[in-house]
Design an enzyme around this catalytic site. Structure first.
Site, mmCIF file in Angstrom:
data_model
loop_
_atom_site.group_PDB
_atom_site.id
_atom_site.type_symbol
_atom_site.label_atom_id
_atom_site.label_comp_id
_atom_site.label_asym_id
_atom_site.label_seq_id
_atom_site.Cartn_x
_atom_site.Cartn_y
_atom_site.Cartn_z
ATOM 1 N N TYR A 123 28.640 4.669 61.181
ATOM 2 C CA TYR A 123 27.266 4.361 61.569
ATOM 3 C C TYR A 123 26.998 4.704 63.030
ATOM 4 O O TYR A 123 25.941 4.383 63.557
ATOM 5 C CB TYR A 123 26.958 2.876 61.353
ATOM 6 C CG TYR A 123 26.874 2.448 59.916
ATOM 7 C CD1 TYR A 123 27.489 3.167 58.899
ATOM 8 C CD2 TYR A 123 26.178 1.300 59.564
ATOM 9 C CE1 TYR A 123 27.428 2.759 57.585
ATOM 10 C CE2 TYR A 123 26.107 0.881 58.249
ATOM 11 C CZ TYR A 123 26.726 1.615 57.267
ATOM 12 O OH TYR A 123 26.662 1.204 55.971
ATOM 13 N N ASP A 247 28.911 -3.950 56.360
ATOM 14 C CA ASP A 247 27.579 -3.833 55.762
ATOM 15 C C ASP A 247 27.654 -4.197 54.276
ATOM 16 O O ASP A 247 26.878 -5.002 53.757
ATOM 17 C CB ASP A 247 27.101 -2.391 55.952
ATOM 18 C CG ASP A 247 25.645 -2.201 55.592
ATOM 19 O OD1 ASP A 247 24.960 -3.206 55.359
ATOM 20 O OD2 ASP A 247 25.193 -1.053 55.554
#
Ligand code: NAD
Length: 359
Positions: A123, A247
């Site tokens: 990310y 996540d």
């Protein structure tokens, strides 16, 4: 008196922000609120979804309670939430997942805390698009140095995991465990496959764990972790994970306790801390006094703990738990039947929580 920024957000944001503010004030926490805006509504008036005044207030106070914000299209911001996290270097995403009696769920007695690294991993935003010159250069460079070849028609996402990023997040997890009287930290990884990124994560986790002999430490491979969380979630306490696994696992754990309506969260760094519900701005319910304020109120509980206002946090969490357990003064989504006419509105649920604290 502590100064805290309240970002009212958009969609259902202003309604739940007001409900949460009233509940937090009723704990006697002695907070001076600086109420500011962000999101689609202020965008229409001021031409930016994140006015300088809002940013300045968060930077000055270092603590914010933030209602959800719609991710506007075509403003130069990929997402205001991501922008805030990056600008303030909010490297730790904290997501407690706890069962409350009265919330419909397949599981009982879950009490997990997910600590997710927020700045690195896949990310980090370092990507190479298929077919671009720079991507071809990168592929050629790698292929000339490795026996294992990358196909020419590949897209590439880089996964950086650093000693700096890992040690600060693992330390954060242990410090949180110590402050909240938690017993164990589990570091999650895939070090058996990604030896130089997840392998580094695991090595650093083990090193940091030695600084905390009072707290048990163990590690789990992420696929096994998923199965264990479904089969025996009661064995786990605080989990610390790199960005991508964090996540996924934080949503899995929110599912264990009944979904996003009751899932609080926080993004925390050295320069500031932003407390927010996990759900979004649910624009279709805007202005209807209908949605559940619980996730933002529980984010307020996390905020009070972060401010070392432990007694006030306890009081508020107990009142929320009592109202949910009674099941009377709760919003439509917490009723067995979603069309139940006895469901109350957002502000009435807040009133019931405040009444519980005053008793
Ligand atoms: P959402 O969470 O806003 O809503 C999905 C559905 O979940 C809603 O339609 C509603 O049925 C239900 N829901 C959500 N919150 C609820 C509540 N408090 N009480 C009762 N029911 C609730 O997700 P979405 O529709 O995918 O996102 C809407 C916008 O919010 C998007 O622009 C998204 O980018 C943004 N978003 C913001 C944040 C944030 O500010 N932290 C987080 C997630 C999504």
């Amino acid at each position: 008196m502590t100064n805290v920024t309240l970002v009212t957000g958009d969609g259902i944001g202003p309604e739940i922000a007001e409900a949460a503010r009233r509940c937090i004030d009723a704990t006697g926490a002695d907070i001076e609120w600086d109420i500011v805006e962000a999101g689609a509504d202020v965008m229409q008036r001021e031409g930016t979804p994140l006015p300088q005044k809002t940013m300045d207030s968060i930077k000055k106070n270092g603590i914010a309670l933030k209602a959800p914000i719609t991710t506007p299209v075509g403003t130069g911001f990929r997402s205001i939430n991501v922008h805030l996290r990056q600008t303030l270097d909010l490297y730790a995403c904290l997501r407690p997942c706890k069962s409350y009696k009265g919330v419909r769920s397949r599981y009982e007695n879950i009490d997990l805390v997910i600590v997710r690294e927020n700045t690195e991993d896949c990310y980090a935003g370092i990507e190479f698009e298929k077919g671009k010159d720079e991507t071809e250069d990168l592929i050629n460079w790698i292929n000339s140095r490795r026996e294992k070849q990358i196909r020419k028609d590949s897209g590439i996402t880089i996964k950086p995991i650093s000693v700096t990023g890992t040690s600060r997040i693992v330390r954060f997890a242990f410090d949180y465990a110590r402050k909240l009287g938690r017993k164990k930290v589990t570091s999650v990884h895939k070090a058996n496959i990604m030896k130089y990124s997840d392998g580094l994560w695991l090595d650093v986790s083990r090193q940091v764990a030695k600084e905390y002999p009072d707290i048990e430490f163990e590690d789990r491979i992420v696929d096994n972790m998923c199965m264990q969380l479904i089969q025996k979630p009661e064995l786990y306490d605080v989990l610390v994970l790199p960005n991508l696994y964090g996540d996924i696992i934080s949503d899995l754990c929110a599912g264990l306790v009944g979904g996003l309506g009751v899932a609080p969260g926080a993004n925390i760094g050295e320069k500031g801390a932003i407390f927010e519900a996990t759900h979004g701005s649910a624009p279709k319910y805007k202005g209807q006094n209908k949605v559940n304020p619980t996730a933002l109120i529980l984010s307020g509980v996390l905020m009070l703990r972060h401010m070392d206002k432990m007694a006030q946090a306890e009081r508020l969490e107990n009142a929320v738990a009592a109202v949910i357990a009674e099941g009377k003064d709760v919003t439509y989504d917490m009723k067995k039947n979603r069309d139940d006419p006895t469901a109350v509105g957002t502000s009435q649920m807040a009133d019931a929580i405040i009444q519980k604290m005053n008793r």
